[in-house]
Design a protein around this motif. Structure first.
Motif, PDB file in Angstrom:
ATOM      1  N   ALA A   1       0.823  -1.206   0.000  1.00  0.00           N
ATOM      2  CA  ALA A   1       0.000   0.000   0.000  1.00  0.00           C
ATOM      3  C   ALA A   1       0.855   1.253   0.000  1.00  0.00           C
ATOM      4  O   ALA A   1       1.802   1.375   0.784  1.00  0.00           O
ATOM      5  CB  ALA A   1      -0.923   0.002   1.223  1.00  0.00           C
ATOM      6  N   TYR A   2       0.502   2.167  -0.901  1.00  0.00           N
ATOM      7  CA  TYR A   2       1.131   3.485  -0.965  1.00  0.00           C
ATOM      8  C   TYR A   2       0.114   4.527  -0.514  1.00  0.00           C
ATOM      9  O   TYR A   2      -1.034   4.516  -0.994  1.00  0.00           O
ATOM     10  CB  TYR A   2       1.561   3.817  -2.392  1.00  0.00           C
ATOM     11  CG  TYR A   2       2.758   3.051  -2.891  1.00  0.00           C
ATOM     12  CD1 TYR A   2       4.034   3.589  -2.805  1.00  0.00           C
ATOM     13  CD2 TYR A   2       2.618   1.802  -3.476  1.00  0.00           C
ATOM     14  CE1 TYR A   2       5.148   2.901  -3.287  1.00  0.00           C
ATOM     15  CE2 TYR A   2       3.716   1.100  -3.957  1.00  0.00           C
ATOM     16  CZ  TYR A   2       4.977   1.665  -3.861  1.00  0.00           C
ATOM     17  OH  TYR A   2       6.064   0.967  -4.326  1.00  0.00           O
ATOM     18  N   ASP A   3       0.502   5.418   0.402  1.00  0.00           N
ATOM     19  CA  ASP A   3      -0.391   6.510   0.751  1.00  0.00           C
ATOM     20  C   ASP A   3      -0.122   7.702  -0.159  1.00  0.00           C
ATOM     21  O   ASP A   3       0.740   7.653  -1.044  1.00  0.00           O
ATOM     22  CB  ASP A   3      -0.265   6.885   2.230  1.00  0.00           C
ATOM     23  CG  ASP A   3       1.126   7.354   2.624  1.00  0.00           C
ATOM     24  OD1 ASP A   3       1.848   7.881   1.756  1.00  0.00           O
ATOM     25  OD2 ASP A   3       1.490   7.188   3.805  1.00  0.00           O
ATOM     26  N   ALA A   4      -0.881   8.780   0.059  1.00  0.00           N
ATOM     27  CA  ALA A   4      -0.782   9.931  -0.836  1.00  0.00           C
ATOM     28  C   ALA A   4       0.577  10.611  -0.776  1.00  0.00           C
ATOM     29  O   ALA A   4       0.967  11.313  -1.702  1.00  0.00           O
ATOM     30  CB  ALA A   4      -1.878  10.935  -0.509  1.00  0.00           C
ATOM     31  N   SER A   5       1.311  10.402   0.316  1.00  0.00           N
ATOM     32  CA  SER A   5       2.637  11.012   0.439  1.00  0.00           C
ATOM     33  C   SER A   5       3.733  10.129  -0.153  1.00  0.00           C
ATOM     34  O   SER A   5       4.904  10.498  -0.135  1.00  0.00           O
ATOM     35  CB  SER A   5       2.951  11.285   1.914  1.00  0.00           C
ATOM     36  OG  SER A   5       3.077  10.071   2.627  1.00  0.00           O
ATOM     37  N   GLY A   6       3.358   8.954  -0.647  1.00  0.00           N
ATOM     38  CA  GLY A   6       4.335   8.039  -1.222  1.00  0.00           C
ATOM     39  C   GLY A   6       4.861   7.017  -0.243  1.00  0.00           C
ATOM     40  O   GLY A   6       5.680   6.165  -0.601  1.00  0.00           O
ATOM     41  N   GLY A   7       4.405   7.071   1.011  1.00  0.00           N
ATOM     42  CA  GLY A   7       4.808   6.078   1.999  1.00  0.00           C
ATOM     43  C   GLY A   7       4.342   4.689   1.596  1.00  0.00           C
ATOM     44  O   GLY A   7       3.275   4.535   0.992  1.00  0.00           O
ATOM     45  N   ARG A   8       5.128   3.682   1.922  1.00  0.00           N
ATOM     46  CA  ARG A   8       4.872   2.311   1.468  1.00  0.00           C
ATOM     47  C   ARG A   8       4.860   1.350   2.649  1.00  0.00           C
ATOM     48  O   ARG A   8       5.729   1.408   3.521  1.00  0.00           O
ATOM     49  CB  ARG A   8       5.949   1.883   0.474  1.00  0.00           C
ATOM     50  CG  ARG A   8       5.827   0.474  -0.095  1.00  0.00           C
ATOM     51  CD  ARG A   8       7.011   0.175  -1.015  1.00  0.00           C
ATOM     52  NE  ARG A   8       6.919  -1.099  -1.683  1.00  0.00           N
ATOM     53  CZ  ARG A   8       7.320  -2.262  -1.146  1.00  0.00           C
ATOM     54  NH1 ARG A   8       7.848  -2.280   0.087  1.00  0.00           N
ATOM     55  NH2 ARG A   8       7.218  -3.397  -1.819  1.00  0.00           N
ATOM     56  N   VAL A   9       3.854   0.460   2.674  1.00  0.00           N
ATOM     57  CA  VAL A   9       3.808  -0.595   3.677  1.00  0.00           C
ATOM     58  C   VAL A   9       3.393  -1.885   2.976  1.00  0.00           C
ATOM     59  O   VAL A   9       2.575  -1.860   2.053  1.00  0.00           O
ATOM     60  CB  VAL A   9       2.833  -0.246   4.826  1.00  0.00           C
ATOM     61  CG1 VAL A   9       1.407  -0.105   4.319  1.00  0.00           C
ATOM     62  CG2 VAL A   9       2.899  -1.293   5.938  1.00  0.00           C
ATOM     63  N   GLU A  10       3.998  -2.993   3.372  1.00  0.00           N
ATOM     64  CA  GLU A  10       3.706  -4.279   2.737  1.00  0.00           C
ATOM     65  C   GLU A  10       3.265  -5.284   3.783  1.00  0.00           C
ATOM     66  O   GLU A  10       3.896  -5.419   4.834  1.00  0.00           O
ATOM     67  CB  GLU A  10       4.941  -4.800   2.013  1.00  0.00           C
ATOM     68  CG  GLU A  10       4.691  -6.080   1.227  1.00  0.00           C
ATOM     69  CD  GLU A  10       5.879  -6.464   0.363  1.00  0.00           C
ATOM     70  OE1 GLU A  10       5.994  -5.927  -0.757  1.00  0.00           O
ATOM     71  OE2 GLU A  10       6.707  -7.278   0.825  1.00  0.00           O
ATOM     72  N   LEU A  11       2.167  -5.981   3.483  1.00  0.00           N
ATOM     73  CA  LEU A  11       1.648  -7.024   4.362  1.00  0.00           C
ATOM     74  C   LEU A  11       1.609  -8.341   3.590  1.00  0.00           C
ATOM     75  O   LEU A  11       1.042  -8.418   2.494  1.00  0.00           O
ATOM     76  CB  LEU A  11       0.237  -6.692   4.854  1.00  0.00           C
ATOM     77  CG  LEU A  11       0.062  -5.576   5.879  1.00  0.00           C
ATOM     78  CD1 LEU A  11       0.123  -4.201   5.206  1.00  0.00           C
ATOM     79  CD2 LEU A  11      -1.256  -5.717   6.620  1.00  0.00           C
ATOM     80  N   SER A  12       2.193  -9.374   4.172  1.00  0.00           N
ATOM     81  CA  SER A  12       2.111 -10.702   3.574  1.00  0.00           C
ATOM     82  C   SER A  12       0.719 -11.274   3.813  1.00  0.00           C
ATOM     83  O   SER A  12      -0.087 -10.738   4.593  1.00  0.00           O
ATOM     84  CB  SER A  12       3.156 -11.627   4.195  1.00  0.00           C
ATOM     85  OG  SER A  12       2.837 -11.859   5.563  1.00  0.00           O
ATOM     86  N   PHE A  13       0.417 -12.385   3.152  1.00  0.00           N
ATOM     87  CA  PHE A  13      -0.843 -13.071   3.422  1.00  0.00           C
ATOM     88  C   PHE A  13      -0.930 -13.431   4.901  1.00  0.00           C
ATOM     89  O   PHE A  13      -1.991 -13.304   5.515  1.00  0.00           O
ATOM     90  CB  PHE A  13      -0.957 -14.336   2.560  1.00  0.00           C
ATOM     91  CG  PHE A  13      -1.412 -14.086   1.152  1.00  0.00           C
ATOM     92  CD1 PHE A  13      -2.749 -14.168   0.813  1.00  0.00           C
ATOM     93  CD2 PHE A  13      -0.505 -13.782   0.151  1.00  0.00           C
ATOM     94  CE1 PHE A  13      -3.184 -13.939  -0.489  1.00  0.00           C
ATOM     95  CE2 PHE A  13      -0.914 -13.548  -1.157  1.00  0.00           C
ATOM     96  CZ  PHE A  13      -2.260 -13.632  -1.476  1.00  0.00           C
ATOM     97  N   ALA A  14       0.166 -13.871   5.498  1.00  0.00           N
ATOM     98  CA  ALA A  14       0.155 -14.255   6.915  1.00  0.00           C
ATOM     99  C   ALA A  14      -0.104 -13.061   7.817  1.00  0.00           C
ATOM    100  O   ALA A  14      -0.868 -13.154   8.787  1.00  0.00           O
ATOM    101  CB  ALA A  14       1.482 -14.920   7.286  1.00  0.00           C
ATOM    102  N   THR A  15       0.526 -11.928   7.523  1.00  0.00           N
ATOM    103  CA  THR A  15       0.336 -10.740   8.351  1.00  0.00           C
ATOM    104  C   THR A  15      -1.085 -10.218   8.228  1.00  0.00           C
ATOM    105  O   THR A  15      -1.725  -9.870   9.240  1.00  0.00           O
ATOM    106  CB  THR A  15       1.337  -9.646   7.942  1.00  0.00           C
ATOM    107  OG1 THR A  15       2.663 -10.144   8.112  1.00  0.00           O
ATOM    108  CG2 THR A  15       1.159  -8.400   8.797  1.00  0.00           C
ATOM    109  N   PHE A  16      -1.597 -10.147   7.009  1.00  0.00           N
ATOM    110  CA  PHE A  16      -2.978  -9.704   6.822  1.00  0.00           C
ATOM    111  C   PHE A  16      -3.933 -10.662   7.540  1.00  0.00           C
ATOM    112  O   PHE A  16      -4.892 -10.230   8.197  1.00  0.00           O
ATOM    113  CB  PHE A  16      -3.301  -9.638   5.335  1.00  0.00           C
ATOM    114  CG  PHE A  16      -4.627  -8.993   5.005  1.00  0.00           C
ATOM    115  CD1 PHE A  16      -4.714  -7.625   4.803  1.00  0.00           C
ATOM    116  CD2 PHE A  16      -5.769  -9.758   4.874  1.00  0.00           C
ATOM    117  CE1 PHE A  16      -5.934  -7.023   4.491  1.00  0.00           C
ATOM    118  CE2 PHE A  16      -6.998  -9.167   4.560  1.00  0.00           C
ATOM    119  CZ  PHE A  16      -7.074  -7.802   4.371  1.00  0.00           C
TER     120      PHE A  16
END
Length: 269
Positions: free
Chosen positions: A25-40
């Motif tokens: 996921a990218y927010d409007a400021s360009g920040g990035r976060v990633e969630l694996s299937f396990a984390t989600f």
């Protein structure tokens, strides 16, 4: 055997390879976060336990999700279906029309949520990493604070009725079985494979309605256990960079705003 509910779709997807990225996921400021299937899936389990044990919700309860397209709102979608709730995609302005039992909202919708008279109101900061709200009134539950105390595994009390309403809004309502069947059918027609990555491009303020009338822009990639990229980007050059970096192969959502996206990416209606 076809999945009977959206919750079944998720459990099947999460079991394929839990270590794979599910949402970037990218927010409007360009920040990035990633969630694996396990984390989600861990967030889904904790939120499902919160729904049942913390909010005391019974199957069939009406839950209004007045949230933008965000990884947390997608957690709430899957958790609501996992626990047999009837989802109402909403905005702060429409909350008074829906008579919900539970409302989940962003920080700026708390007053409107409280005015509905819902049994429970939950608010989330939508912080990329799940941080708490800056301030939270006593009558509102802070999602980031409350969810931490719930278990990492969810054991349902019984099967979810596939014929019960799972999504109530125009042109619905849709049962869980209808949502699952539509998602599976759309995935089959997309001809995508496990190696594909689907980007969902929305405005930062767009609600879950941006995922289509049956929410299949989200559910059909789940049906195929595909990786998702969420972007609220409005700048063409930056969205091109995101799509290349993430090796996106297909697009849904507001990609019509961009006329110069990288070639070789399929635009799915």
């Amino acid at each position: 055997m076809p999945a009977k509910t959206p919750g079944d779709l998720w459990r099947s997807a999460a079991s394929v390879d839990p270590t794979r990225p599910f949402i970037t996921a990218y927010d409007a400021s360009g920040g990035r976060v990633e969630l694996s299937f396990a984390t989600f899936d861990n967030w889904v389990a904790k939120t499902s336990n919160m729904i049942v044990d913390g909010l005391g919700a019974e199957p069939g309860a009406r839950i209004a999700l007045a949230l933008p397209v965000h990884w947390q709102s997608l957690v709430w979608l899957v958790s609501s279906w996992t626990t047999g709730l009837n989802v109402i995609p909403a905005t702060a302005a429409s909350l008074g029309e829906d008579d919900p039992d539970i409302v989940v909202t962003a920080a700026d919708g708390m007053d409107a949520a409280l005015a509905t008279g819902a049994d429970e109101v939950v608010a989330t900061s939508l912080h990329p990493l799940g941080a708490p709200l800056a301030t939270c009134p006593p009558a509102v539950l802070d999602y980031a604070v409350e969810v931490r105390g719930h278990g990492d595994r969810f054991t349902p009390g019984g099967p979810v009725d596939p014929d019960a309403p799972a999504l109530s809004w125009h042109p619905g309502p849709y049962s869980g079985a209808e949502l699952a069947d539509r998602a599976l059918d759309r995935y089959a027609k997309s001809e995508l494979t496990s190696s594909d990555r689907v980007a969902i491009i929305t405005n930062e303020s767009e609600t879950l309605a941006a995922l289509g009338p049956d929410l299949s822009d989200f559910l059909f990639p789940v049906a195929g256990a595909l990786s998702l990229v969420l972007s609220h980007e409005t700048d063409s050059a930056r969205v091109q960079s995101q799509l290349r970096t993430e090796r996106v192969t297909a697009l849904v959502g507001r990609h019509d705003r961009f006329s110069d996206l990288p070639t070789g990416i399929r635009h799915l209606s």
